[in-house]
Design a protein around this motif. Structure first.
Motif, PDB file in Angstrom:
ATOM      1  N   THR A  15       0.881  -1.154   0.000  1.00  0.00           N
ATOM      2  CA  THR A  15       0.000   0.000   0.000  1.00  0.00           C
ATOM      3  C   THR A  15       0.922   1.209   0.000  1.00  0.00           C
ATOM      4  OG1 THR A  15      -1.620  -1.225   1.311  1.00  0.00           O
ATOM      5  CG2 THR A  15      -1.884   1.172   1.191  1.00  0.00           C
ATOM      6  N   ILE A  16       0.880   1.982  -1.063  1.00  0.00           N
ATOM      7  CA  ILE A  16       1.754   3.140  -1.210  1.00  0.00           C
ATOM      8  C   ILE A  16       0.915   4.392  -1.037  1.00  0.00           C
ATOM      9  CG2 ILE A  16       3.385   4.342  -2.705  1.00  0.00           C
ATOM     10  CD1 ILE A  16       3.656   1.645  -4.251  1.00  0.00           C
ATOM     11  N   ILE A  17       1.328   5.237  -0.103  1.00  0.00           N
ATOM     12  CA  ILE A  17       0.579   6.458   0.173  1.00  0.00           C
ATOM     13  C   ILE A  17       1.504   7.656  -0.060  1.00  0.00           C
ATOM     14  CG2 ILE A  17      -0.776   7.747   1.880  1.00  0.00           C
ATOM     15  CD1 ILE A  17      -1.110   4.968   3.320  1.00  0.00           C
ATOM     16  N   ASN A  74      12.706   1.663  -7.256  1.00  0.00           N
ATOM     17  CA  ASN A  74      13.425   2.660  -8.072  1.00  0.00           C
ATOM     18  C   ASN A  74      12.455   3.669  -8.669  1.00  0.00           C
ATOM     19  OD1 ASN A  74      16.136   1.899  -7.759  1.00  0.00           O
ATOM     20  ND2 ASN A  74      15.932   0.286  -9.283  1.00  0.00           N
ATOM     21  N   LEU A  75      11.323   3.180  -9.178  1.00  0.00           N
ATOM     22  CA  LEU A  75      10.309   4.087  -9.727  1.00  0.00           C
ATOM     23  C   LEU A  75       9.767   5.023  -8.650  1.00  0.00           C
ATOM     24  CD1 LEU A  75       8.207   1.735 -12.032  1.00  0.00           C
ATOM     25  CD2 LEU A  75       9.508   3.751 -12.745  1.00  0.00           C
ATOM     26  N   LEU A  76       9.456   4.461  -7.496  1.00  0.00           N
ATOM     27  CA  LEU A  76       8.921   5.272  -6.396  1.00  0.00           C
ATOM     28  C   LEU A  76       9.934   6.326  -5.965  1.00  0.00           C
ATOM     29  CD1 LEU A  76       6.764   5.912  -4.294  1.00  0.00           C
ATOM     30  CD2 LEU A  76       7.738   4.092  -2.867  1.00  0.00           C
ATOM     31  N   GLN A  77      11.197   5.926  -5.827  1.00  0.00           N
ATOM     32  CA  GLN A  77      12.225   6.870  -5.402  1.00  0.00           C
ATOM     33  C   GLN A  77      12.415   7.981  -6.428  1.00  0.00           C
ATOM     34  OE1 GLN A  77      13.808   6.949  -2.352  1.00  0.00           O
ATOM     35  NE2 GLN A  77      14.265   8.990  -3.118  1.00  0.00           N
ATOM     36  N   SER A  78      12.394   7.634  -7.718  1.00  0.00           N
ATOM     37  CA  SER A  78      12.568   8.676  -8.736  1.00  0.00           C
ATOM     38  C   SER A  78      11.380   9.633  -8.732  1.00  0.00           C
ATOM     39  CB  SER A  78      12.792   8.069 -10.122  1.00  0.00           C
ATOM     40  OG  SER A  78      11.659   7.359 -10.558  1.00  0.00           O
ATOM     41  N   GLN A  83       9.163  14.924  -7.551  1.00  0.00           N
ATOM     42  CA  GLN A  83       8.067  15.709  -6.974  1.00  0.00           C
ATOM     43  C   GLN A  83       8.484  16.461  -5.708  1.00  0.00           C
ATOM     44  OE1 GLN A  83       5.124  16.045  -8.536  1.00  0.00           O
ATOM     45  NE2 GLN A  83       5.972  14.720 -10.119  1.00  0.00           N
ATOM     46  N   ARG A  84       9.667  16.139  -5.199  1.00  0.00           N
ATOM     47  CA  ARG A  84      10.149  16.719  -3.935  1.00  0.00           C
ATOM     48  C   ARG A  84       9.113  16.508  -2.827  1.00  0.00           C
ATOM     49  NH1 ARG A  84      12.275  20.801  -7.618  1.00  0.00           N
ATOM     50  NH2 ARG A  84      14.528  20.666  -7.532  1.00  0.00           N
ATOM     51  N   THR A  85       8.776  15.252  -2.627  1.00  0.00           N
ATOM     52  CA  THR A  85       7.752  14.897  -1.658  1.00  0.00           C
ATOM     53  C   THR A  85       8.179  13.664  -0.879  1.00  0.00           C
ATOM     54  OG1 THR A  85       5.365  14.589  -1.409  1.00  0.00           O
ATOM     55  CG2 THR A  85       6.408  13.470  -3.276  1.00  0.00           C
ATOM     56  N   GLU A  86       7.236  12.986  -0.255  1.00  0.00           N
ATOM     57  CA  GLU A  86       7.493  11.782   0.518  1.00  0.00           C
ATOM     58  C   GLU A  86       6.377  10.786   0.248  1.00  0.00           C
ATOM     59  OE1 GLU A  86       7.699  12.940   4.626  1.00  0.00           O
ATOM     60  OE2 GLU A  86       9.630  13.912   4.359  1.00  0.00           O
ATOM     61  N   ALA A  87       6.606   9.554   0.679  1.00  0.00           N
ATOM     62  CA  ALA A  87       5.578   8.518   0.571  1.00  0.00           C
ATOM     63  C   ALA A  87       5.824   7.506   1.675  1.00  0.00           C
ATOM     64  CB  ALA A  87       5.634   7.838  -0.790  1.00  0.00           C
ATOM     65  N   GLU A  97       3.685  -7.709   8.245  1.00  0.00           N
ATOM     66  CA  GLU A  97       3.472  -6.365   7.712  1.00  0.00           C
ATOM     67  C   GLU A  97       4.521  -5.421   8.268  1.00  0.00           C
ATOM     68  OE1 GLU A  97       0.152  -2.925   8.151  1.00  0.00           O
ATOM     69  OE2 GLU A  97      -0.590  -4.897   7.535  1.00  0.00           O
ATOM     70  N   VAL A  98       5.120  -4.614   7.400  1.00  0.00           N
ATOM     71  CA  VAL A  98       6.084  -3.593   7.804  1.00  0.00           C
ATOM     72  C   VAL A  98       5.739  -2.299   7.083  1.00  0.00           C
ATOM     73  CG1 VAL A  98       7.962  -5.194   8.323  1.00  0.00           C
ATOM     74  CG2 VAL A  98       7.765  -4.257   6.039  1.00  0.00           C
ATOM     75  N   GLU A  99       6.165  -1.176   7.654  1.00  0.00           N
ATOM     76  CA  GLU A  99       5.933   0.123   7.014  1.00  0.00           C
ATOM     77  C   GLU A  99       7.260   0.849   6.888  1.00  0.00           C
ATOM     78  OE1 GLU A  99       3.174   4.103   7.386  1.00  0.00           O
ATOM     79  OE2 GLU A  99       2.499   2.208   8.249  1.00  0.00           O
ATOM     80  N   LEU A 100       7.512   1.422   5.716  1.00  0.00           N
ATOM     81  CA  LEU A 100       8.735   2.155   5.435  1.00  0.00           C
ATOM     82  C   LEU A 100       8.376   3.547   4.933  1.00  0.00           C
ATOM     83  CD1 LEU A 100      10.562  -0.666   3.460  1.00  0.00           C
ATOM     84  CD2 LEU A 100      10.904  -0.076   5.854  1.00  0.00           C
ATOM     85  N   GLN A 101       9.248   4.495   5.225  1.00  0.00           N
ATOM     86  CA  GLN A 101       9.057   5.871   4.760  1.00  0.00           C
ATOM     87  C   GLN A 101      10.057   6.156   3.638  1.00  0.00           C
ATOM     88  OE1 GLN A 101       6.473   7.649   6.043  1.00  0.00           O
ATOM     89  NE2 GLN A 101       6.107   5.779   7.201  1.00  0.00           N
TER      90      GLN A 101
END
Length: 133
Positions: A15-17, A74-78, A83-87, A97-101
């Protein structure tokens, strides 16, 4: 086949937010869908309602083999860099289940290592490297 081999073949659910203060130049889902191998496995969780206000269309669900994680990270990081944002990414594999920033200082290879180690640690709690001897 060893337990490690079977674990890496087991599908994971992500789940990508994405977080952004203003609308992104390119939506994350569109960014990911530029790569055809992710189109069938990655979709919007929104569907036009239900979730928290302002977030329902931004939440992305992916169910894919762990072997596809490096490319997706890699796609998410690029996208985060552009976008100069976070997810945040919530990763589920079986009951684990784990969560990463992810932010502009995150390295995609390190993200994959963190995800792999976190999933392994939760699956095998007796083998944690920080556990007292």
């Amino acid at each position: 086949m060893t337990d490690v081999d079977s674990a890496t073949r087991q599908p994971v659910r992500l789940t990508i937010i994405p977080r952004h203060r203003q609308p992104p130049q390119v939506a994350l889902l569109d960014w990911i869908h530029r790569r055809p191998e992710y189109r069938p496995a990655v979709r919007s969780a929104g569907g036009g309602g239900g979730g928290r206000p302002g977030f329902s269309d931004a939440v992305i669900i992916a169910v894919l083999a762990q072997g596809l994680l490096p490319g997706l990270f890699n796609l998410l990081q690029s996208w985060v860099d552009q976008q100069r944002t976070e997810a945040s990414i919530r990763i589920q594999s079986g009951e684990t289940e784990v969560e990463l920033q992810v932010n502009g200082r995150t390295d995609a290879a390190r993200l994959l290592t963190q995800a792999t180690e976190a999933l392994r640690a939760v699956r095998e709690p007796g083998d944690l490297p920080d556990a007292p001897a």
